[in-house]
Design a protein around this motif. Structure first.
Motif, PDB file in Angstrom:
ATOM      1  N   GLU A  20      -0.709  15.548   1.495  1.00  0.00           N
ATOM      2  CA  GLU A  20       0.660  15.688   1.988  1.00  0.00           C
ATOM      3  C   GLU A  20       0.695  15.645   3.513  1.00  0.00           C
ATOM      4  OE1 GLU A  20       2.462  19.147   0.286  1.00  0.00           O
ATOM      5  OE2 GLU A  20       2.770  18.154  -1.632  1.00  0.00           O
ATOM      6  N   LYS A  21      -0.296  16.243   4.153  1.00  0.00           N
ATOM      7  CA  LYS A  21      -0.373  16.221   5.615  1.00  0.00           C
ATOM      8  C   LYS A  21      -0.626  14.795   6.106  1.00  0.00           C
ATOM      9  CE  LYS A  21      -2.164  19.580   8.132  1.00  0.00           C
ATOM     10  NZ  LYS A  21      -3.162  20.492   8.724  1.00  0.00           N
ATOM     11  N   ILE A  22      -1.485  14.086   5.401  1.00  0.00           N
ATOM     12  CA  ILE A  22      -1.771  12.695   5.776  1.00  0.00           C
ATOM     13  C   ILE A  22      -0.524  11.838   5.577  1.00  0.00           C
ATOM     14  CG2 ILE A  22      -3.105  10.642   5.179  1.00  0.00           C
ATOM     15  CD1 ILE A  22      -5.429  12.515   4.495  1.00  0.00           C
ATOM     16  N   ALA A  23       0.179  12.030   4.454  1.00  0.00           N
ATOM     17  CA  ALA A  23       1.379  11.236   4.180  1.00  0.00           C
ATOM     18  C   ALA A  23       2.473  11.473   5.208  1.00  0.00           C
ATOM     19  CB  ALA A  23       1.894  11.549   2.780  1.00  0.00           C
ATOM     20  N   ALA A  24       2.500  12.649   5.807  1.00  0.00           N
ATOM     21  CA  ALA A  24       3.509  12.964   6.821  1.00  0.00           C
ATOM     22  C   ALA A  24       3.107  12.496   8.218  1.00  0.00           C
ATOM     23  CB  ALA A  24       3.767  14.463   6.837  1.00  0.00           C
ATOM     24  N   SER A  25       1.860  12.054   8.378  1.00  0.00           N
ATOM     25  CA  SER A  25       1.380  11.672   9.705  1.00  0.00           C
ATOM     26  C   SER A  25       1.965  10.334  10.155  1.00  0.00           C
ATOM     27  CB  SER A  25      -0.147  11.601   9.718  1.00  0.00           C
ATOM     28  OG  SER A  25      -0.596  10.502   8.958  1.00  0.00           O
ATOM     29  N   GLU A  26       2.001  10.133  11.466  1.00  0.00           N
ATOM     30  CA  GLU A  26       2.534   8.897  12.036  1.00  0.00           C
ATOM     31  C   GLU A  26       1.712   7.658  11.660  1.00  0.00           C
ATOM     32  OE1 GLU A  26       3.493   7.036  16.382  1.00  0.00           O
ATOM     33  OE2 GLU A  26       3.722   9.194  16.116  1.00  0.00           O
ATOM     34  N   PRO A  27       0.358   7.728  11.703  1.00  0.00           N
ATOM     35  CA  PRO A  27      -0.408   6.524  11.318  1.00  0.00           C
ATOM     36  C   PRO A  27      -0.168   6.103   9.861  1.00  0.00           C
ATOM     37  CG  PRO A  27      -1.827   8.076  12.469  1.00  0.00           C
ATOM     38  CD  PRO A  27      -0.524   8.769  12.233  1.00  0.00           C
ATOM     39  N   PHE A  28      -0.021   7.080   8.976  1.00  0.00           N
ATOM     40  CA  PHE A  28       0.224   6.743   7.573  1.00  0.00           C
ATOM     41  C   PHE A  28       1.616   6.145   7.403  1.00  0.00           C
ATOM     42  CE2 PHE A  28       1.568   7.577   3.227  1.00  0.00           C
ATOM     43  CZ  PHE A  28       0.514   7.032   2.527  1.00  0.00           C
ATOM     44  N   GLN A  29       2.598   6.700   8.096  1.00  0.00           N
ATOM     45  CA  GLN A  29       3.956   6.149   8.031  1.00  0.00           C
ATOM     46  C   GLN A  29       3.979   4.717   8.563  1.00  0.00           C
ATOM     47  OE1 GLN A  29       6.605   7.540   6.534  1.00  0.00           O
ATOM     48  NE2 GLN A  29       5.175   9.142   5.909  1.00  0.00           N
ATOM     49  N   HIS A  30       3.197   4.460   9.610  1.00  0.00           N
ATOM     50  CA  HIS A  30       3.080   3.093  10.140  1.00  0.00           C
ATOM     51  C   HIS A  30       2.460   2.165   9.097  1.00  0.00           C
ATOM     52  CE1 HIS A  30       2.450  -0.205  12.895  1.00  0.00           C
ATOM     53  NE2 HIS A  30       1.157  -0.199  12.600  1.00  0.00           N
ATOM     54  N   LEU A  31       1.448   2.650   8.386  1.00  0.00           N
ATOM     55  CA  LEU A  31       0.818   1.856   7.325  1.00  0.00           C
ATOM     56  C   LEU A  31       1.827   1.516   6.231  1.00  0.00           C
ATOM     57  CD1 LEU A  31      -1.602   0.662   5.737  1.00  0.00           C
ATOM     58  CD2 LEU A  31      -2.046   2.971   4.901  1.00  0.00           C
ATOM     59  N   VAL A  32       2.597   2.501   5.804  1.00  0.00           N
ATOM     60  CA  VAL A  32       3.584   2.276   4.745  1.00  0.00           C
ATOM     61  C   VAL A  32       4.635   1.265   5.200  1.00  0.00           C
ATOM     62  CG1 VAL A  32       5.413   3.371   3.387  1.00  0.00           C
ATOM     63  CG2 VAL A  32       3.212   4.511   3.656  1.00  0.00           C
ATOM     64  N   LYS A  33       5.111   1.396   6.441  1.00  0.00           N
ATOM     65  CA  LYS A  33       6.102   0.449   6.957  1.00  0.00           C
ATOM     66  C   LYS A  33       5.524  -0.956   7.065  1.00  0.00           C
ATOM     67  CE  LYS A  33       8.871   3.738   9.547  1.00  0.00           C
ATOM     68  NZ  LYS A  33       9.293   4.212  10.868  1.00  0.00           N
ATOM     69  N   SER A  34       4.272  -1.054   7.490  1.00  0.00           N
ATOM     70  CA  SER A  34       3.623  -2.368   7.598  1.00  0.00           C
ATOM     71  C   SER A  34       3.481  -3.023   6.234  1.00  0.00           C
ATOM     72  CB  SER A  34       2.246  -2.230   8.237  1.00  0.00           C
ATOM     73  OG  SER A  34       2.338  -1.732   9.532  1.00  0.00           O
ATOM     74  N   LYS A  35       3.081  -2.241   5.249  1.00  0.00           N
ATOM     75  CA  LYS A  35       2.936  -2.788   3.899  1.00  0.00           C
ATOM     76  C   LYS A  35       4.283  -3.246   3.351  1.00  0.00           C
ATOM     77  CE  LYS A  35       0.239  -1.011   0.828  1.00  0.00           C
ATOM     78  NZ  LYS A  35      -0.474  -0.109  -0.081  1.00  0.00           N
ATOM     79  N   ARG A  36       5.305  -2.423   3.547  1.00  0.00           N
ATOM     80  CA  ARG A  36       6.630  -2.775   3.049  1.00  0.00           C
ATOM     81  C   ARG A  36       7.152  -4.027   3.758  1.00  0.00           C
ATOM     82  NH1 ARG A  36       9.482   1.956   3.868  1.00  0.00           N
ATOM     83  NH2 ARG A  36       8.461   2.756   2.013  1.00  0.00           N
ATOM     84  N   LYS A  37       6.925  -4.098   5.066  1.00  0.00           N
ATOM     85  CA  LYS A  37       7.374  -5.248   5.856  1.00  0.00           C
ATOM     86  C   LYS A  37       6.704  -6.540   5.390  1.00  0.00           C
ATOM     87  CE  LYS A  37       7.929  -6.428  10.734  1.00  0.00           C
ATOM     88  NZ  LYS A  37       7.615  -6.019  12.103  1.00  0.00           N
ATOM     89  N   PHE A  38       5.500  -6.430   4.872  1.00  0.00           N
ATOM     90  CA  PHE A  38       4.768  -7.589   4.375  1.00  0.00           C
ATOM     91  C   PHE A  38       5.131  -7.897   2.917  1.00  0.00           C
ATOM     92  CE2 PHE A  38       0.961  -9.065   2.043  1.00  0.00           C
ATOM     93  CZ  PHE A  38       0.858 -10.329   2.589  1.00  0.00           C
ATOM     94  N   LEU A  39       5.147  -6.873   2.066  1.00  0.00           N
ATOM     95  CA  LEU A  39       5.286  -7.090   0.631  1.00  0.00           C
ATOM     96  C   LEU A  39       6.694  -7.473   0.174  1.00  0.00           C
ATOM     97  CD1 LEU A  39       3.008  -4.266  -0.775  1.00  0.00           C
ATOM     98  CD2 LEU A  39       2.591  -6.726  -0.801  1.00  0.00           C
ATOM     99  N   VAL A  40       7.718  -6.883   0.755  1.00  0.00           N
ATOM    100  CA  VAL A  40       9.081  -7.169   0.294  1.00  0.00           C
ATOM    101  C   VAL A  40       9.447  -8.642   0.506  1.00  0.00           C
ATOM    102  CG1 VAL A  40      11.524  -6.632   0.650  1.00  0.00           C
ATOM    103  CG2 VAL A  40       9.866  -4.782   0.411  1.00  0.00           C
TER     104      VAL A  40
END
Length: 117
Positions: A20-40
């Motif tokens: 949960e701490k990792i999921a709330a971190s800025e680097p993880f949020q950047h990873l999720v946004k990058s994946k979404r920006k690519f996959l959608v």
């Protein structure tokens, strides 16, 4: 209430990881946004290109015209779908490797900072 810290799956490591701490971190949020920006966009392109062939052949006569000799545009479009699939798979695998590296770096940073992500 269940414990949110999970044991590491590696038998060599006995550290617990607070996901949960990792999921709330800025680097993880950047990873999720990058994946979404690519996959959608990739998924939308694939679905539109894939369903265009049955739609165009069923409801229009656009692909009935001959392109090269006796080969119609429908055959060329169908063959292009194979090329599109191979290309998208190749692009996805290369990009997924980068996402895996980013996720690994996030976990390493978490472990090196002593859980202060």
């Amino acid at each position: 209430m269940e414990n949110k810290e999970l044991q590491s799956s590696s038998p060599l490591e006995s550290t617990t990881i607070d996901y949960e701490k990792i999921a709330a971190s800025e680097p993880f949020q950047h990873l999720v946004k990058s994946k979404r920006k690519f996959l959608v966009p990739l998924t939308v392109f694939f679905l539109v290109f894939y369903f265009a062939l049955p739609f165009l052949t069923s409801f229009t006569k656009m692909l009935n015209h001959y392109a090269i000799g006796d080969i119609s545009w429908a055959w060329i479009f169908a063959f292009a779908q194979f090329i599109m699939t191979w290309t998208l798979c190749t692009v996805y695998v290369k990009k997924a490797n980068k996402f895996d590296d980013m996720a690994g770096n996030i976990l390493e940073e978490y472990k090196n900072k002593g859980s202060n992500v």
